[in-house]
Design a protein around this motif. Structure first.
Motif, short mmCIF file in Angstrom:
data_model
loop_
_atom_site.label_atom_id
_atom_site.label_comp_id
_atom_site.label_asym_id
_atom_site.label_seq_id
_atom_site.Cartn_x
_atom_site.Cartn_y
_atom_site.Cartn_z
N PHE A 145 1.02 -0.93 -0.25
CA PHE A 145 0.04 0.13 0.07
C PHE A 145 0.68 1.56 -0.29
CE2 PHE A 145 -2.63 -2.68 1.69
CZ PHE A 145 -4.00 -2.01 0.79
N ALA A 146 2.18 1.05 0.76
CA ALA A 146 3.27 2.46 0.76
C ALA A 146 3.09 2.70 -0.54
CB ALA A 146 3.80 2.34 1.58
N ALA A 147 3.94 1.63 -1.01
CA ALA A 147 4.62 1.52 -2.16
C ALA A 147 3.41 2.19 -3.68
CB ALA A 147 4.75 0.39 -3.33
N ALA A 148 2.34 1.71 -3.38
CA ALA A 148 1.18 1.51 -4.29
C ALA A 148 0.99 3.64 -4.10
CB ALA A 148 -0.09 1.12 -4.68
N LEU A 149 0.70 4.08 -2.82
CA LEU A 149 0.40 5.23 -2.79
C LEU A 149 1.44 6.17 -3.03
CD1 LEU A 149 -1.69 7.44 -1.76
CD2 LEU A 149 -0.30 6.81 0.60
N ILE A 203 12.63 -1.77 0.05
CA ILE A 203 12.20 -2.25 -0.45
C ILE A 203 10.98 -1.73 -1.26
CG2 ILE A 203 10.14 -4.35 -0.27
CD1 ILE A 203 11.30 -6.10 1.47
N ILE A 204 10.40 -0.16 -0.30
CA ILE A 204 9.49 0.73 -1.03
C ILE A 204 10.46 1.00 -1.62
CG2 ILE A 204 8.25 2.49 -0.16
CD1 ILE A 204 7.60 0.88 2.54
N ILE A 205 11.48 1.64 -1.33
CA ILE A 205 11.86 2.97 -1.86
C ILE A 205 12.77 2.14 -3.85
CG2 ILE A 205 13.96 4.13 -2.74
CD1 ILE A 205 14.51 5.07 0.67
N PRO A 267 -1.21 -5.83 -6.19
CA PRO A 267 -0.55 -6.62 -5.92
C PRO A 267 0.50 -7.33 -6.63
CG PRO A 267 -2.26 -6.93 -7.82
CD PRO A 267 -2.55 -5.14 -6.73
N GLY A 268 1.07 -6.27 -8.15
CA GLY A 268 2.63 -6.50 -8.00
C GLY A 268 3.71 -6.15 -7.23
N ALA A 269 2.79 -4.54 -6.64
CA ALA A 269 4.04 -4.78 -5.23
C ALA A 269 4.21 -5.60 -4.02
CB ALA A 269 3.69 -3.51 -4.61
N ILE A 270 2.59 -6.47 -3.87
CA ILE A 270 2.91 -7.12 -2.93
C ILE A 270 4.10 -8.60 -3.43
CG2 ILE A 270 1.80 -9.18 -1.63
CD1 ILE A 270 -0.34 -7.46 -1.61
#
Length: 339
Positions: A145-149, A203-205, A267-270
Motif C-alpha cells: 500500500f505504501a509503494a502503491a500510494l 524495499i519501498i524505495i 498486487p504487483g508490489a505484494i
C-alpha cells in the motif's frame, strides 16, 4: 371498385392536456458517477467476493496476532516443528496435531508433552505460525500500500505536468522516463540493498524508483486527451487558472483511471516484495513477511508442508482478489476499457 369507408365517431377521441411545466420532468432519480459505478460493480459477483476476501485478510492481519495465545517472535525449542492443532477440528481428524515421525503417524503434541494449541503449527524454532503468518501479511500489505500510494502520487504529478504543459517540457520529461525504463528493476534493487540495510524502507524505495512510470504514462495520455476538450477550452477562455483547470476539470475525469491502475499496482508490489524476500534481498530473519515465510517453508517442504501452505495460500488469495477487484473497478469506472 369503391368501398364504403367506415367513419370513426368524433367522440371516440379525447384530447390529452399536458402541463408544460411537467413536460421535461425526470421521473427516475438521477445518479452521480460514483453511484452509477457502484450499481455496476454490485452486479460483478467476482469483484464483490474479492472485496470481502480482501477485507477479511486485512482485518485478520491486524487482529490475528492479538487473538493468538502465542507471540510471533517467542522461541520455544521444545515446541519446534509441531503440526497444526485446532480445538474442535481435532475430533474430526483434521488439524489434530498428528505428524509423521520415523515413518509413523503419531500425536506429536502428546509425544512432546505440549498442552497448548498451535492453530497453524510451529516452525523449526518453535515460533507460532498463526501469529507469524498474519504478522507477515501485515508487513507485506503495508509495503504494497505504501509503494502503491507513492507510485500514484509521483506518477499522477509527473504524468499530469508532462501532458498538460507539453512541448519541450513533455519532451524532456519523457526522455527521462525512457532512460529509467531501460534500467532493469532488479539491478536497481541490488544497488539499493548495497547502499541501504535490507528492510521495509529499502524495499519501498526500490519498488517506487521505477514503479511510478506506468502510472505517469497512463495519466499523461489521459491529460493529453482531455486538455483540448471543449469544456476545458471554455474554462480557459473564461480566465480559469491552470491549477483550477487541472483540479476541477481534468483530474475528476481521470480519477477512475487512476484508481484502476492503483488497484493493479498493489498486487504487483505484494508479489515483488515476496519475490525479493524469497531470494534473500528483502526482509531478513527474524522479520516476517509473506516472502520470508514462503522461503522458510520451501526449505522444509518435504517434512513440514504446513509452514509453506498458509503464507502461500494467503499470497495467492491476495493476488487473485486484487486482480478480480481491479477488473471489476475497470468495468464499473470505465466500461469502454472492457472493449
Amino acid at each position: 371498385m369503391s368501398q364504403d369507408i367506415q367513419k370513426i365517431p368524433a367522440d371516440s377521441f379525447e384530447r390529452v392536456h399536458i402541463d408544460s411545466s411537467q413536460a421535461e420532468r425526470i421521473t427516475k432519480p438521477s445518479l452521480s458517477f460514483w453511484q452509477d459505478a457502484w450499481l455496476r460493480i454490485r452486479k460483478n459477483k467476482a469483484a464483490i467476493v474479492s472485496m470481502f476476501i480482501l477485507l477479511f485478510i486485512i482485518i485478520m492481519s491486524f487482529v490475528g496476532p492479538m487473538i493468538s495465545p502465542h507471540d510471533a517472535e517467542t522461541q520455544t525449542l521444545t515446541h519446534a516443528n509441531l503440526p497444526p492443532k485446532v480445538p474442535g477440528l481435532e475430533k474430526l481428524g483434521i488439524m489434530d496435531g498428528y505428524g509423521t515421525l520415523a515413518g509413523k503417524e503419531v500425536d506429536l503434541y502428546e509425544l512432546k508433552k505440549v498442552d497448548t494449541y498451535y492453530w497453524f503449527g510451529t516452525d523449526g524454532l518453535g515460533r507460532d505460525m498463526f501469529s507469524r503468518v498474519w504478522k507477515g501479511t501485515q508487513v507485506s500489505l503495508f509495503i504494497a500500500f505504501a509503494a502503491a500510494l507513492i507510485d500514484m502520487v509521483i506518477g499522477v504529478a509527473y504524468g499530469g505536468i508532462s501532458g498538460y504543459y507539453g512541448g519541450r517540457v513533455d519532451d524532456i520529461m519523457q526522455r527521462i522516463v525512457e532512460i529509467l525504463i531501460g534500467i532493469p528493476t532488479l539491478v536497481i534493487v541490488i544497488l539499493m540493498i548495497l547502499f541501504m540495510e535490507p528492510g521495509v524502507t529499502a524495499i519501498i524505495i526500490a519498488i517506487t524508483i521505477t514503479g511510478w512510470i506506468g502510472m505517469s504514462r497512463v495519466v499523461r495520455a489521459q491529460v493529453l486527451k482531455y486538455k483540448n476538450q471543449e469544456f476545458v477550452l471554455a474554462s480557459r477562455t473564461l480566465g480559469a487558472s491552470n491549477g483550477r483547470i487541472i483540479s476541477k476539470h481534468i483530474l475528476p475525469n481521470i480519477l477512475g483511471i487512476i484508481i484502476i491502475n492503483t488497484m493493479f499496482t498493489i498486487p504487483g508490489a505484494i508479489f515483488f516484495e515476496a519475490f525479493l524476500s524469497f531470494i534473500g534481498l528483502g526482509l531478513q530473519p527474524p522479520a516476517a513477511s509473506l516472502g520470508t515465510l514462503i522461503n522458510d517453508g520451501n526449505k522444509v517442504l518435504q517434512f513440514q508442508p504446513h509452514i509453506l501452505l498458509y503464507p502461500s495460500l494467503i499470497l495467492s488469495l491476495l493476488m487473485i482478489a486484487f486482480n478480480l477487484l481491479g477488473d471489476g473497478l475497470r468495468d464499473a469506472l470505465d466500461p469502454k476499457m472492457k472493449d
